[in-house]
Design a protein around this motif. Structure first.
Motif, PDB file in Angstrom:
ATOM      1  N   LEU A   1     -20.836  12.313  30.266  1.00  0.00           N
ATOM      2  CA  LEU A   1     -21.930  11.892  31.135  1.00  0.00           C
ATOM      3  C   LEU A   1     -23.124  12.836  31.006  1.00  0.00           C
ATOM      4  O   LEU A   1     -24.273  12.386  30.922  1.00  0.00           O
ATOM      5  N   ALA A   2     -22.844  14.156  30.925  1.00  0.00           N
ATOM      6  CA  ALA A   2     -23.933  15.131  30.806  1.00  0.00           C
ATOM      7  C   ALA A   2     -24.690  14.962  29.497  1.00  0.00           C
ATOM      8  O   ALA A   2     -25.904  15.173  29.428  1.00  0.00           O
ATOM      9  N   GLU A   3     -23.970  14.552  28.428  1.00  0.00           N
ATOM     10  CA  GLU A   3     -24.625  14.331  27.138  1.00  0.00           C
ATOM     11  C   GLU A   3     -25.561  13.134  27.210  1.00  0.00           C
ATOM     12  O   GLU A   3     -26.679  13.155  26.689  1.00  0.00           O
ATOM     13  N   ARG A   4     -25.106  12.081  27.859  1.00  0.00           N
ATOM     14  CA  ARG A   4     -25.924  10.864  27.945  1.00  0.00           C
ATOM     15  C   ARG A   4     -27.133  11.079  28.855  1.00  0.00           C
ATOM     16  O   ARG A   4     -28.216  10.569  28.605  1.00  0.00           O
ATOM     17  N   GLU A   5     -26.936  11.856  29.920  1.00  0.00           N
ATOM     18  CA  GLU A   5     -28.043  12.116  30.838  1.00  0.00           C
ATOM     19  C   GLU A   5     -29.128  12.965  30.184  1.00  0.00           C
ATOM     20  O   GLU A   5     -30.324  12.730  30.353  1.00  0.00           O
ATOM     21  N   GLN A   6     -28.707  13.983  29.400  1.00  0.00           N
ATOM     22  CA  GLN A   6     -29.666  14.907  28.802  1.00  0.00           C
ATOM     23  C   GLN A   6     -30.116  14.492  27.405  1.00  0.00           C
ATOM     24  O   GLN A   6     -31.095  15.022  26.885  1.00  0.00           O
ATOM     25  N   GLY A   7     -29.370  13.559  26.808  1.00  0.00           N
ATOM     26  CA  GLY A   7     -29.723  13.132  25.458  1.00  0.00           C
ATOM     27  C   GLY A   7     -29.425  14.166  24.402  1.00  0.00           C
ATOM     28  O   GLY A   7     -30.064  14.205  23.356  1.00  0.00           O
ATOM     29  N   ILE A   8     -28.429  15.050  24.665  1.00  0.00           N
ATOM     30  CA  ILE A   8     -28.045  16.058  23.689  1.00  0.00           C
ATOM     31  C   ILE A   8     -26.530  16.067  23.551  1.00  0.00           C
ATOM     32  O   ILE A   8     -25.804  15.581  24.410  1.00  0.00           O
ATOM     33  N   THR A   9     -26.038  16.654  22.441  1.00  0.00           N
ATOM     34  CA  THR A   9     -24.613  16.832  22.242  1.00  0.00           C
ATOM     35  C   THR A   9     -24.207  18.184  22.803  1.00  0.00           C
ATOM     36  O   THR A   9     -24.862  19.192  22.525  1.00  0.00           O
ATOM     37  N   ILE A  10     -23.115  18.210  23.586  1.00  0.00           N
ATOM     38  CA  ILE A  10     -22.653  19.460  24.183  1.00  0.00           C
ATOM     39  C   ILE A  10     -21.338  19.906  23.559  1.00  0.00           C
ATOM     40  O   ILE A  10     -21.187  21.047  23.153  1.00  0.00           O
ATOM     41  N   ASP A  11     -20.390  18.984  23.455  1.00  0.00           N
ATOM     42  CA  ASP A  11     -19.081  19.326  22.902  1.00  0.00           C
ATOM     43  C   ASP A  11     -18.931  18.677  21.527  1.00  0.00           C
ATOM     44  O   ASP A  11     -19.711  17.810  21.139  1.00  0.00           O
ATOM     45  N   VAL A  12     -17.920  19.114  20.783  1.00  0.00           N
ATOM     46  CA  VAL A  12     -17.635  18.533  19.466  1.00  0.00           C
ATOM     47  C   VAL A  12     -16.977  17.171  19.665  1.00  0.00           C
ATOM     48  O   VAL A  12     -16.011  17.045  20.417  1.00  0.00           O
ATOM     49  N   ALA A  13     -17.529  16.148  19.006  1.00  0.00           N
ATOM     50  CA  ALA A  13     -16.945  14.801  19.065  1.00  0.00           C
ATOM     51  C   ALA A  13     -16.364  14.461  17.695  1.00  0.00           C
ATOM     52  O   ALA A  13     -17.074  14.500  16.688  1.00  0.00           O
ATOM     53  N   TYR A  14     -15.074  14.152  17.657  1.00  0.00           N
ATOM     54  CA  TYR A  14     -14.399  13.827  16.402  1.00  0.00           C
ATOM     55  C   TYR A  14     -14.284  12.309  16.256  1.00  0.00           C
ATOM     56  O   TYR A  14     -13.961  11.601  17.213  1.00  0.00           O
TER      57      TYR A  14
END
Length: 569
Positions: free
Chosen positions: A62-75
């Motif tokens: 949710l935080a990634e979508r709200e800020q428009g940035i990647t925070i954690d590694v997505a595999y």
């Protein structure tokens, strides 16, 4: 069987990493129908005015979508007709550099994105250097947002040349530079008509065909032991993943560090017996006789693998606290964890130029070369030779958080350490390790017994967390000899307390041996109160009238007078 390519996307924040991979999956029809439908619905509330926001496929928090940035590694796992893939979409913000390093540690190839309007910036260089540090030998530079510069070839060539200069020292095996537009899809799954001057493959086609052949099968067999499996008294097997080489039933192995020899009696992959196994396979190996092996040991055929308790390494510091020599950590190499100390910072590495810079401390996200000393011998080798026993992490002993990751450059043998002892672990390193300045408190004076005050002062110092040692010279040892012993204690970073009356002609001798760390506590009943002065050589003298001052009050005076010095690191 299709070959597998493990790669990461990295680069600065908002360079379009998640959008790039999302658009690739969408255009290549690698999504399930419900995923595609959910993407289209989610995009209606996105930041692209109803157009498909491909980054939503990777940015699930949710935080990634709200800020428009990647925070954690997505595999993401996907397969085309030509190859299977595992991609790690890593964050670009400097605050999440540790997450990027985690993604890089597993990859064979890195796709580094740059914004065509900005070019190669500091974070681009940091990520490229971290990729090289983690052993990645194949890079793809995706020059994104080419649509914002009108697909200008000149701009593309400038960025390409700048990146080549940045990576010239990395000893890479391949670099491919591709002009792309992650939002519009140019050169992602098919060639773009907007770049007729680009003669290479689109990104997906290049990834399907690039050769990242691993040479681990060609090296000697080596496997760190992860677990000893003993379900009953009839079976004892050693489990782990084969890192290099191959093994067959009947082969003779050497166990490290015990250096015992035994032959392979049985090999199991899952629960199936096999005659042989190779690099990358998790196996259980049963030997023909009992050997001294536990977690952290290593099976090998290579007699050149070394054991050492010290090494030099290049690290990426990831902790919010500052790294200084003398700090203690848990060092995890392969499957082995040992206490260890950073004994020296050789230099740090300038992210932009690669030049070495003298340093006595390292802050978050900096690269540095350091020396380490471990509590015991461990099986290690250079990262270039064996990644699994050449890479390591530092774990904070209080928080249990990972403070740094690094690669071993060279093991330091015991004979080398003895020769370097004077410079490798200095008095300053030991003092930093203990969090105090070394000091000698020499209790003397006309009072017959200085021991009660010395003991009370030590008790108060220890209760405050200081490291001390108390000496009572009841055997009449010469002051010079006592001073030489005390100097060794100061060299170890300790606060030494000596209960021993000094004759006037011994004071100069003791002062010369101990230097500026010498502080005299003079107990006398001939003057009122207590005071603090310096003697003729500038060493502190704390004078206490024991006839009017209790032991407890005198101890408080002494501790108060020295506190500023012992904590002034």
């Amino acid at each position: 069987m299709k070959s597998l390519l493990k790669f990461i996307t990295c680069g600065s924040v908002d360079d379009g990493k998640s959008t790039l991979i999302g658009h690739m999956l969408y255009d290549a029809k690698l999504l399930f129908a419900d995923q595609e439908k959910a993407l289209e619905l989610d995009s209606r509330l996105g930041s692209r005015g109803g157009k498909i926001d491909y980054s939503l496929l990777l940015d699930g928090l949710l935080a990634e979508r709200e800020q428009g940035i990647t925070i954690d590694v997505a595999y993401r796992y996907f397969t085309t007709d030509h190859r299977s893939f595992i991609v790690a979409d890593t964050p670009g913000h400097e605050e999440y550099t540790r997450n990027m390093a985690v993604g890089a540690s597993f990859a064979d190839l890195a796709v580094i994105l740059v914004d065509a309007t900005k070019g190669v910036i500091t974070q681009t260089k940091r990520h490229a250097r971290i990729c090289a540090l983690m052993g990645i030998k194949h890079l793809v530079l995706a020059v994104n947002k080419m649509d914002l510069v009108g697909f200008d070839q000149t701009k593309f060539d400038e960025i390409k040349e700048d990146f080549f200069r940045t990576t010239a020292e990395f000893h890479l095996q391949s670099i491919q530079v591709i002009p792309v537009s992650a939002t519009e899809g140019d050169n992602i799954t098919k060639k773009s008509q907007n770049t007729p001057w680009y003669e290479g493959l689109p990104l997906l086609s290049y990834l399907e065909n690039v050769d990242v052949h691993n040479t681990n099968d060609l090296k000697q067999f080596m496997m760190p032991i992860q677990r000893v499996c003993r379900p009953d008294h009839t079976f004892r097997g050693f489990q782990g993943q084969i890192e290099t080489g191959h093994i067959a039933v009947g082969d003779e192995l050497t166990t490290l560090p015990s250096r015992e020899r035994a032959k392979v009696k049985r090999i199991l992959v899952t629960d199936q017996d096999r005659d042989s196994a190779h690099a990358g396979q998790p196996v259980t190996i049963q030997l023909d006789r009992e050997v001294d092996v536990s977690r952290g040991c290593v099976f090998t055929k290579d007699n050149q693998i070394t054991e050492a308790d010290s090494f030099t390494a290049t690290i990426l510091w990831m902790d919010d606290s500052v790294l200084t020599p003398g700090k203690n950590y848990l060092v995890k190499v392969g499957t082995k964890v040992l206490p260890g100390t950073v004994t020296a910072i050789t230099h740090k590495i300038d992210i932009n130029t690669g030049n070495t810079v003298p340093a006595d401390q390292i802050v978050k996200n900096e690269l540095a070369k350091c020396e380490f000393s471990l509590a015991d011998n461990i099986v290690i080798d250079s990262f270039e030779q064996y990644k699994s026993i050449g890479g390591f992490i530092l774990i904070d002993r209080v928080t249990n958080m990972t403070s740094a990751c690094g690669v071993i450059d060279q093991a330091i043998q015991r004979s080398q350490r003895v020769a370097q002892l004077d410079t490798e672990i200095t008095r300053e390193v030991r003092a930093q390790q203990k969090g105090q300045n070394p000091l000698t408190l020499w209790f003397t004076g006309s009072v017959a017994d200085q021991s009660p005050l010395a003991k009370e002062v030590e008790k108060r110092l220890v209760s405050s967390g200081y490291h001390t040692m108390l000496l009572e010279n009841r055997q009449g040892e010469p002051a010079r000899r006592v001073a030489e012993v005390v100097k060794l204690m100061n060299d170890a970073g300790l606060i030494a307390l000596v209960s021993n009356s000094l004759h006037e002609n011994d004071r100069a001798t003791v002062r010369d041996i101990l230097g500026k760390e010498y502080t005299e506590v003079n107990l006398d009943g001939s003057f009122a109160g207590s005071s603090s002065t310096d003697d003729a050589a500038g060493n502190p003298v704390i004078e206490i009238d024991t006839s009017r001052t209790s032991i407890e009050e005198a101890a408080r005076v002494v501790v108060r007078r020295i506190t500023n010095y012992v904590v002034n690191l």
